[in-house]
Design an enzyme around this catalytic site. Structure first.
Site, PDB file in Angstrom:
ATOM      1  N   GLU A 129       0.089  36.490  17.843  1.00 20.97           N
ATOM      2  CA  GLU A 129       0.115  37.029  19.329  1.00 20.97           C
ATOM      3  C   GLU A 129       1.747  37.310  19.484  1.00 20.97           C
ATOM      4  OE1 GLU A 129      -1.809  35.545  22.496  1.00 20.97           O
ATOM      5  OE2 GLU A 129      -3.791  35.979  21.688  1.00 20.97           O
ATOM      6  N   SER A 134       3.175  30.539  14.821  1.00 17.91           N
ATOM      7  CA  SER A 134       2.736  29.478  14.386  1.00 17.91           C
ATOM      8  C   SER A 134       2.059  28.462  15.092  1.00 17.91           C
ATOM      9  CB  SER A 134       4.081  28.647  13.858  1.00 17.91           C
ATOM     10  OG  SER A 134       5.117  29.412  13.193  1.00 17.91           O
ATOM     11  N   GLU A 226      -6.877  30.965   2.830  1.00 22.62           N
ATOM     12  CA  GLU A 226      -5.895  31.821   3.109  1.00 22.62           C
ATOM     13  C   GLU A 226      -4.567  31.303   2.382  1.00 22.62           C
ATOM     14  OE1 GLU A 226      -5.852  33.180   6.956  1.00 22.62           O
ATOM     15  OE2 GLU A 226      -3.683  33.576   6.917  1.00 22.62           O
TER      16      GLU A 226
END
Ligand SMILES: Cc1cc2nc3c(=O)[nH]c(=O)nc-3n(C[C@H](O)[C@H](O)[C@H](O)COP(=O)(O)OP(=O)(O)OC[C@H]3O[C@@H](n4cnc5c(N)ncnc54)[C@H](O)[C@@H]3O)c2cc1C
Length: 367
Positions: A129, A134, A226
């Site tokens: 956002e 982080s 990921e």
């Protein structure tokens, strides 16, 4: 000779991917950079060839393979020299759709998974956002129950596949009509990246993925895959950049001899190759640890921090030894240098990854 970590099945997938990338991606990638997205027909083709089903359990129509298959996929798409294409694919296969595969209800799986595997339904994951990147726990998007729906309010930033995607996994606090505006990025130009704004966006309660109030843990769990694939992709990019630079400095003459004859150049490139090979072995070893079901958060974090920084150092040198041509738009090296920059930021900045290593420092030295 058989590789100690990868099997013949992995080799077969690698060869198929390599052929696909050489024939279908490399010649057309520059056009996709201009357009700002990867054509859906290409993604459908990849789905049809089974490249989007590698990690999906056999019971759900996939190949049922482990993290090593993700690394093979990431290395081969990374080798394409088109980071935008590579990240479009990897977000779909290893960052977004795994949330459906892991936590989807029978109904959700039946409704969405066939399209996801076929490349008809492209997925995106929205965690970041404007005020929380982080620090994932800092997200503010809210999902409030209202009858049979949840009402979503909030903004998501930098969402890969956010403009052209079809199915979005959105992290929200729970106590689409949204299509995004496109971010104009330095690199990864053929990957579409959006800001998504949700204003009273109603989402049927049946679309909630997994247990309400447990989403944070699901997001964290998939961060391992990921980060591993981003590391694998980065090292494949670095190797390809070294190969292109070796070709260039072997052919290019200055002061009466090929540039490769300069000890300073060939030693710098050899040093970089040694570093890339070491990091690549760590990627492979970490994939193997993951495949054994071993906790490898420390190794994954090392991979992400090391590879994210190293690909930038390698590309800096590769541009340097290409001379002025390395600064000319749409040479592969110029594009790859731009693409590399985000590798030490996206998916967990290097500093954040090193904090994860630091938490496990003693344990990592214990064996
Ligand atoms: C092209 C692109 C695609 C992306 N795709 C997605 C996506 O599909 N979905 C999604 O949810 N997100 C996506 N992201 C977001 C990405 O994961 C974040 O940008 C990243 O996590 C960093 O967050 P931030 O940009 O808010 O930086 P911040 O959190 O503001 O941090 C800024 C910098 O501060 C430093 N820093 C931060 N924390 C620490 C610390 N603890 N110690 C020391 N230094 C620190 C790091 O150098 C970091 O780069 C994407 C980003 C980009 C650029």
């Amino acid at each position: 000779m058989q590789h100690p970590i990868f099997t013949e099945d992995h080799d077969l997938i690698r060869r198929q991917l390599r052929r696909f990338v050489d024939e279908e991606v490399r010649p057309h990638g520059p056009k996709w950079e201009e357009a700002g997205f990867v054509p859906r027909a290409v993604l459908r083709q990849m789905g049809g060839l089974g490249f989007f089903s590698l990690r999906v359990p056999e019971a759900l129509g996939g190949a049922g393979l482990d993290a090593r298959a993700s690394v093979v996929l990431a290395e081969e798409v990374g080798r394409s020299t088109h980071g935008g294409f590579a990240i479009t694919v990897l977000v779909h296969t290893d960052m977004a759709s795994p949330h459906l595969v892991r936590f989807g209800t029978k109904r959700q799986l039946e409704k969405y998974l066939p399209g996801v595997l076929a490349g008809e339904t492209i997925t995106a994951v929205g965690v970041t956002e404007p005020a929380a990147g982080s620090d994932v726990a800092g997200i503010r998007t809210r999902a409030v129950r209202d009858g049979g729906d949840y009402v979503l309010n909030g903004t998501k930033m930098f969402i890969t596949n956010g403009v052209h995607g079809d199915l979005y996994f959105i992290a929200a606090r729970s106590d689409p009509e949204a299509k995004g505006s496109r971010a104009d990025k330095t690199g990864w130009r053929s990957s579409d990246t959006a800001e998504l704004i949700f204003e009273d966006c109603r989402v049927p309660a049946e679309n909630v993925l997994g247990e309400p109030n447990r989403g944070f843990y699901s997001i964290m769990a998939n961060f391992q895959t990921e980060r591993l694939v981003i590391g694998a992709m980065a090292m494949a990019e670095a190797r390809e950049a070294l190969r292109l630079t070796f070709e260039h400095v072997s052919a290019r003459t200055a002061f009466g001899k090929p540039l490769w004859d300069k000890q300073a150049i060939r030693q710098r490139l050899s040093r970089r190759l040694a570093e890339v090979e070491a990091a690549r072995q760590l990627v492979h070893h970490t994939a193997w640890l993951d495949a054994q079901g071993t906790d490898c958060v420390a190794q994954v974090s090392m991979v992400k921090a090391l590879a994210g920084d190293l690909v930038n150092q390698v590309l800096y040198d590769c541009v340097q030894f290409h001379g002025g041509m390395g600064f000319v738009r749409e040479t592969a090296i110029e594009r790859m240098a731009r693409d590399a920059r985000v590798q030490s930021i996206g998916g967990g900045a290097s500093e954040v990854m090193l904090e994860e290593v630091a938490k496990r420092f003693g344990a990592a030295l214990a064996d």
